[in-house]
Design an enzyme around this catalytic site. Structure first.
Site, PDB file in Angstrom:
ATOM      1  N   GLY A 102     -15.523   5.003  -3.725  1.00  0.00           N
ATOM      2  CA  GLY A 102     -16.596   4.187  -4.029  1.00  0.00           C
ATOM      3  C   GLY A 102     -15.733   2.778  -5.022  1.00  0.00           C
ATOM      4  O   GLY A 102     -16.548   2.384  -5.286  1.00  0.00           O
ATOM      5  N   GLU A 143     -18.119   3.399   1.225  1.00  0.00           N
ATOM      6  CA  GLU A 143     -19.467   4.190   0.279  1.00  0.00           C
ATOM      7  C   GLU A 143     -20.340   2.714   0.358  1.00  0.00           C
ATOM      8  O   GLU A 143     -19.726   1.570  -0.480  1.00  0.00           O
ATOM      9  CB  GLU A 143     -19.066   4.958  -0.751  1.00  0.00           C
ATOM     10  CG  GLU A 143     -18.966   5.853  -0.726  1.00  0.00           C
ATOM     11  CD  GLU A 143     -18.199   6.140  -1.982  1.00  0.00           C
ATOM     12  OE1 GLU A 143     -18.843   6.101  -3.091  1.00  0.00           O
ATOM     13  OE2 GLU A 143     -17.833   7.275  -1.908  1.00  0.00           O
ATOM     14  N   TYR A 266     -18.612  16.730 -13.440  1.00  0.00           N
ATOM     15  CA  TYR A 266     -18.225  15.558 -14.632  1.00  0.00           C
ATOM     16  C   TYR A 266     -19.758  15.915 -14.455  1.00  0.00           C
ATOM     17  O   TYR A 266     -20.351  15.635 -14.115  1.00  0.00           O
ATOM     18  CB  TYR A 266     -17.837  14.301 -14.117  1.00  0.00           C
ATOM     19  CG  TYR A 266     -18.198  13.878 -12.851  1.00  0.00           C
ATOM     20  CD1 TYR A 266     -17.901  13.812 -11.610  1.00  0.00           C
ATOM     21  CD2 TYR A 266     -19.474  12.568 -13.385  1.00  0.00           C
ATOM     22  CE1 TYR A 266     -18.590  13.119 -11.154  1.00  0.00           C
ATOM     23  CE2 TYR A 266     -20.287  12.450 -12.075  1.00  0.00           C
ATOM     24  CZ  TYR A 266     -19.574  12.812 -10.895  1.00  0.00           C
ATOM     25  OH  TYR A 266     -20.019  12.062  -9.375  1.00  0.00           O
ATOM     26  N   TRP A 355     -15.559  16.939  -7.474  1.00  0.00           N
ATOM     27  CA  TRP A 355     -15.533  15.807  -7.668  1.00  0.00           C
ATOM     28  C   TRP A 355     -15.323  16.004  -9.093  1.00  0.00           C
ATOM     29  O   TRP A 355     -16.186  16.092  -9.949  1.00  0.00           O
ATOM     30  CB  TRP A 355     -16.182  14.408  -7.148  1.00  0.00           C
ATOM     31  CG  TRP A 355     -14.994  13.289  -7.527  1.00  0.00           C
ATOM     32  CD1 TRP A 355     -15.295  13.022  -9.157  1.00  0.00           C
ATOM     33  CD2 TRP A 355     -13.815  12.513  -7.131  1.00  0.00           C
ATOM     34  NE1 TRP A 355     -14.494  11.572  -9.383  1.00  0.00           N
ATOM     35  CE2 TRP A 355     -13.830  11.925  -7.890  1.00  0.00           C
ATOM     36  CE3 TRP A 355     -13.937  12.297  -5.995  1.00  0.00           C
ATOM     37  CZ2 TRP A 355     -12.430  11.043  -7.480  1.00  0.00           C
ATOM     38  CZ3 TRP A 355     -12.919  11.823  -5.646  1.00  0.00           C
ATOM     39  CH2 TRP A 355     -12.398  10.800  -6.040  1.00  0.00           C
TER      40      TRP A 355
END
Ligand SMILES: *[C@@H]1O[C@H](CO)[C@@H](O)[C@H](O)[C@H]1NC(C)=O
Ligand SMILES: *[C@@H]1O[C@H](CO)[C@@H](O)[C@H](O)[C@H]1NC(C)=O
Ligand SMILES: *[C@@H]1O[C@H](CO)[C@@H](O)[C@H](O)[C@H]1NC(C)=O
Ligand SMILES: *[C@@H]1O[C@H](CO)[C@@H](O)[C@H](O)[C@H]1NC(C)=O
Ligand SMILES: *[C@@H]1O[C@H](CO)[C@@H](O)[C@H](O)[C@H]1NC(C)=O
Ligand SMILES: *[C@@H]1O[C@H](CO)[C@@H](O)[C@H](O)[C@H]1NC(C)=O
Length: 374
Positions: A102, A143, A266, A355
């Protein structure tokens, strides 16, 4: 051979084939993928690799002038020993070198994919890097391809990549490298479609990034489930969800068995406007702690215990949230992770990935996922 015998014989064969097929499908090894990256400050040697089948080492970089894939000199020591380190605890775990991410510039990928010579440089260097660093495969994390030209070139690139992998395996006598794509949550990227047939043919599987649907920097005015599995019919909601993305992929012709569902370890913290209203889609005013508000699961656990925060699992959207004072955090806890893996199981997806592995707290989320697969 008498007719009756031959008929019952072929009937028996079809029953056996049916049993075999279903047995085979239900016992095919599911992918339990996890990303690791050096910025997490989590030691590779501390990864509990027994809980994973595939570990992704992120990220290799794309050089904007040569179009070669490179590993930065600061990452080189950890990347080059990644495979031998994680295989100490789990000798059968597969490792992949992830390219991009990203934070990398998508226009460099665009430029690389736009010319055959650049694509060849990219592909050849990626294979050389994977082999010389003992990875079992490569993961493309562009991305995102974001114009129709990008999508066409992405198709060329991954087709040529697959051919190069086949040739390299034949010439080297080594087992063919895996090729995985980390892709948008939906096959439809703001009304552009991935070229599905290329995606099916080129990739062993795709990692569907089914998260970051909401965050305090882009939805500052209300709390929301950052990685909802299901959308809520609510005026403040954006109608985006993991399930919607998976249904788009399957609707576009992608086999479910090649879809690997992304699960975030997260969440995001918002600042509540009124601490009496602390549910989903209640009013907020941006990030609780500045920055993008993201917090790893182990940090969230710490926040919860230090502040005796109240936590709720909402099964309608499949998200957890907890709050204390004016801080509100949307994230995936054990119940959300388990519900998402159960969804992947029910829909015969290829597996799940997370992730990132270093954000887990005493491996409780990784173990919940593993347990749910059974
Ligand atoms: C790693 O996971 C396995 C399987 O759940 C567990 O038995 C083991 O205790 C874990 N190791 C650590 C260091 O937490
Ligand atoms: C890209 O490659 C060129 C030529 O080898 C090199 O001079 C440059 O430093 C590289 N860029 C990065 C960011 O590593
Ligand atoms: C959030 O609310 C503020 C003030 O009410 C408004 O100016 C802003 O446009 C809103 N932001 C979004 C993304 O809707
Ligand atoms: C994208 O795919 C969807 C579903 O397969 C289809 O309905 C739509 O027309 C496609 N869009 C374009 C621009 O090709
Ligand atoms: C939201 O926070 C900004 C400062 O970050 C402040 O200027 C604004 O008044 C706050 N909005 C409300 C409704 O409290
Ligand atoms: C989840 O939250 C939404 C929005 O507040 C609410 O309508 C729904 O009833 C909740 N689901 C459960 C199971 O509590």
């Amino acid at each position: 051979m008498p007719m009756a015998y031959s008929k019952s014989f072929s009937f028996l064969i079809s029953i056996l084939l049916f049993i075999f097929h279903n047995f085979h499908v239900s016992t095919a090894q599911k992918i339990k993928g996890g990303y690791w990256f050096p910025g997490s400050s989590f030691a590779v040697s501390d990864i509990n690799s027994t809980l994973y089948t595939h570990l992704f080492c992120a990220f290799a970089d794309l050089n904007a002038s040569t179009y070669q894939v490179t590993i930065s000199s600061s990452n080189a020591p950890q990347f080059s020993t990644f495979t031998q380190t994680v295989q100490k605890k789990n000798p059968s775990v597969k490792t992949l070198l992830s390219i991009g991410g990203g934070a990398s510039n998508p226009s460099t990928f665009s430029a690389m994919a736009s010319q055959a010579g650049r694509r060849k440089t990219f592909i050849d260097s990626s294979i050389q890097l994977a082999r010389s660093n003992n990875f079992h495969g490569l993961d493309m994390d562009w991305e995102y391809p974001s114009t129709s030209t990008d999508m066409t070139n992405y198709g060329f690139l991954i087709r040529e990549w697959r051919t190069a992998l086949v040739n390299e395996a034949r010439n080297s006598g080594k087992q063919i490298l895996l090729l995985v794509g980390a892709v948008f949550y939906s096959s439809n990227y703001y009304s552009l479609n991935y070229t599905i047939q290329d995606v099916i043919n080129a990739f062993d599987f795709v990692n569907v990034m089914a998260y970051d649907f909401y965050g305090p920097n882009w939805y500052p005015n209300f709390t929301a489930p950052p990685a909802a599995l299901y959308a809520l019919n609510h005026p403040a909601a954006n109608r985006v969800s993991g399930d919607m993305g998976i249904r788009d992929w399957i609707g576009s012709g992608m086999p479910a068995s090649k879809l690997v569902l992304g699960v975030p370890f997260y969440g995001y913290a918002w600042r509540l406007l009124n601490s009496n209203n602390r549910g989903l889609f209640d009013r907020a005013n941006g990030s609780a702690f500045g920055g993008d508000g993201s917090m790893g699961y182990s940090q969230i656990r710490e926040f919860v215990s230090q502040n005796r925060a109240a936590c709720t699992f909402n099964s309608t959207v499949v998200s957890d949230y907890c709050s204390s004072g004016t801080t509100w955090i949307g994230y995936d806890d054990v119940q959300s992770v388990s519900a998402k893996v159960a969804y992947a199981k029910t829909n015969n997806l290829g597996g799940h990935f997370v992730w990132h592995v270093g954000a887990d707290y005493n491996w409780v989320l990784s173990q919940a996922a593993s347990r749910t697969w059974g």
